[in-house]
Design a protein around this motif. Structure first.
Motif, PDB file in Angstrom:
ATOM      1  N   LEU A 168     -26.722  55.647 105.150  1.00  0.00           N
ATOM      2  CA  LEU A 168     -26.053  56.127 103.942  1.00  0.00           C
ATOM      3  C   LEU A 168     -24.670  55.485 103.786  1.00  0.00           C
ATOM      4  CD1 LEU A 168     -26.905  59.946 103.941  1.00  0.00           C
ATOM      5  CD2 LEU A 168     -27.915  58.142 102.535  1.00  0.00           C
ATOM      6  N   ILE A 169     -23.905  55.427 104.877  1.00  0.00           N
ATOM      7  CA  ILE A 169     -22.543  54.883 104.798  1.00  0.00           C
ATOM      8  C   ILE A 169     -22.576  53.393 104.477  1.00  0.00           C
ATOM      9  CG2 ILE A 169     -20.459  54.392 106.139  1.00  0.00           C
ATOM     10  CD1 ILE A 169     -20.893  57.036 107.592  1.00  0.00           C
ATOM     11  N   VAL A 222     -21.016  51.413 101.204  1.00  0.00           N
ATOM     12  CA  VAL A 222     -20.133  50.242 101.270  1.00  0.00           C
ATOM     13  C   VAL A 222     -20.692  49.112 100.420  1.00  0.00           C
ATOM     14  CG1 VAL A 222     -19.195  48.464 102.795  1.00  0.00           C
ATOM     15  CG2 VAL A 222     -19.204  50.847 103.536  1.00  0.00           C
ATOM     16  N   LEU A 223     -21.995  48.877 100.516  1.00  0.00           N
ATOM     17  CA  LEU A 223     -22.636  47.824  99.724  1.00  0.00           C
ATOM     18  C   LEU A 223     -22.500  48.105  98.232  1.00  0.00           C
ATOM     19  CD1 LEU A 223     -25.887  47.295 101.826  1.00  0.00           C
ATOM     20  CD2 LEU A 223     -24.090  45.586 101.450  1.00  0.00           C
ATOM     21  N   VAL A 283     -28.039  46.859  97.252  1.00  0.00           N
ATOM     22  CA  VAL A 283     -28.386  47.746  98.364  1.00  0.00           C
ATOM     23  C   VAL A 283     -29.840  47.557  98.762  1.00  0.00           C
ATOM     24  CG1 VAL A 283     -28.556  50.139  99.127  1.00  0.00           C
ATOM     25  CG2 VAL A 283     -26.644  49.432  97.667  1.00  0.00           C
ATOM     26  N   SER A 284     -30.721  47.568  97.779  1.00  0.00           N
ATOM     27  CA  SER A 284     -32.151  47.416  98.074  1.00  0.00           C
ATOM     28  C   SER A 284     -32.465  46.046  98.646  1.00  0.00           C
ATOM     29  CB  SER A 284     -32.976  47.652  96.803  1.00  0.00           C
ATOM     30  OG  SER A 284     -32.625  46.716  95.791  1.00  0.00           O
ATOM     31  N   GLY A 285     -31.775  45.010  98.156  1.00  0.00           N
ATOM     32  CA  GLY A 285     -32.014  43.661  98.657  1.00  0.00           C
ATOM     33  C   GLY A 285     -31.609  43.505 100.114  1.00  0.00           C
ATOM     34  N   VAL A 286     -30.442  44.079 100.458  1.00  0.00           N
ATOM     35  CA  VAL A 286     -29.953  43.977 101.838  1.00  0.00           C
ATOM     36  C   VAL A 286     -30.883  44.720 102.792  1.00  0.00           C
ATOM     37  CG1 VAL A 286     -28.112  44.692 103.406  1.00  0.00           C
ATOM     38  CG2 VAL A 286     -27.544  43.622 101.228  1.00  0.00           C
TER      39      VAL A 286
END
Length: 368
Positions: free
Chosen positions: A25-26, A30-31, A38-41
């Motif tokens: 979650l954290i 940050v992303l 977020v989904s890509g990372v």
């Protein structure tokens, strides 16, 4: 009793799961704040690695595991050996120089160099141990200072011991003879890289660590001293001797940290030799709660995150340093979660004891 054991098991498993979820979650927050996908990372990090990636993960985990065990030996006695990074540097350099000279043939040369690395690592850690028992100097301060001395000292000695490599800008010692290399194995036919053969030695180190800690008088004295030095002295344990031996053992294992790379890949100590492995071991030992299996899981997790973050810069224009945030948050949340579980366990035991006493009191009252 069975219900209590199941509850304790659930708490033990739930703590790291909660920590991982919190780290997820954290890191996602940050992303999102940085405007990254977020989904890509997470899609890249959580994807299944290929054979090359699996091999890199196992190799990195082998090195991390040895570093974690070295730190855990000190943690068992409340000694914070922050100097694993310096200890493995001087040990790796010494082993590379000795193995490069090839005074002994074949694997005798390998064994000689590895033993030398352990002795050098133990001696370097022993300096901090001696300062602690003779002058009362905190091992945290002394090992941090010894890290800096090791870095500068090895850099200076490397320039003296380096050999000329035409066409290369890398400063390195003599290459270890091929007959002294530790062979690896491939996870599948045609894989471009091999798993370090030192993996099996790392497993043996973990088994020996568990035996010494849990099945020997020394291990009992070690844990007893870590829990209470006052009680240890009262029971006849020589605390100063235990501190010195523990630091020597921790340093000896730290001396092995660079051996998988030295004998399985680099075959020489140079200016590009991997650094920072000792500090990763601190986080992994905390994550694994100083247990050999827990340390192995922590080492695999850190290695997995490292490997999967490598393509982030190319594929998504996201710095792979985001994984460092994830790793740091995992360690912090795990420590907090374990402490909460420990406190809850103490309250649970107190509640059970109080209930048992009340039941006995009621039984006595009924009889009267």
């Amino acid at each position: 009793m069975k219900n209590q054991r199941l509850l304790r098991l659930a708490l033990a498993i739930g703590a790291p799961i909660l920590a991982l979820f919190t780290a997820f979650l954290i890191t996602s927050l940050v992303l999102a704040l940085a405007g990254d996908s977020v989904s890509g990372v997470w899609g890249q990090i959580l994807s299944v690695p290929d054979a090359r990636g699996f091999t890199n993960i196992i190799n990195s985990a082998t090195v991390y595991y040895l570093s974690g065990v070295a730190v855990a030996i000190g943690f068992r006695m409340n000694l914070f050996n922050i100097g694993v990074d310096g200890q493995y540097r001087v040990a790796s350099f010494a082993a590379a120089v000795i193995a490069g000279e090839a005074w002994l043939p074949g694997y005798l040369n390998t064994v000689f160099a590895i033993v030398a690395a352990m002795l050098v690592g133990a001696a370097w850690a022993g300096i901090a141990g001696l300062l602690r028992v003779t002058r009362g100097v905190s091992e945290v301060i002394s090992t941090i200072m010894l890290n800096a001395i090791a870095t500068l000292g090895v850099a200076y000695l490397l320039r003296k011991a380096a050999v000329d490599n035409p066409g290369s800008n890398i400063t390195a010692t003599k290459t270890i003879p091929e007959s002294s290399w530790i062979p690896g194995f491939r996870l599948q036919d045609g894989a471009p890289n091999v798993v370090y053969g030192f993996l099996f030695i790392a497993i043996i180190v973990g088994i020996l660590y568990w035996i010494v800690i849990n099945r020997t008088t020394f291990g009992f004295d070690l844990k007893a001293t870590g829990l209470s030095e006052t009680a240890a002295v009262a029971s006849g344990i020589n605390v100063k001797r235990m501190i010195l031996i523990t630091m020597l053992l921790s340093g000896a294992v730290a001396g092995l940290v660079g051996m998988p790379i030295l004998f399985g890949d680099a075959h020489a100590y140079g200016s590009t030799f991997q650094s920072g492995l000792g500090f990763a071991g601190i986080a992994i030992a905390l994550l694994g709660r100083n247990h050999p299996v827990g340390i192995a899981i922590g080492a695999l997790l850190f290695a997995f995150l490292d490997e999967q973050s490598n393509p982030l810069q190319i594929l998504l224009d996201v710095s792979p340093d985001i994984v460092k945030i994830t790793q740091g948050v995992i360690v912090l949340t795990v420590v907090i979660a374990y402490e909460l579980v420990r406190r809850y366990g103490i309250r649970l035991e107190q509640s059970n004891v109080a209930s048992a006493l009340d039941e006995k009191a009621e039984e006595k009252g009924a009889k009267v």
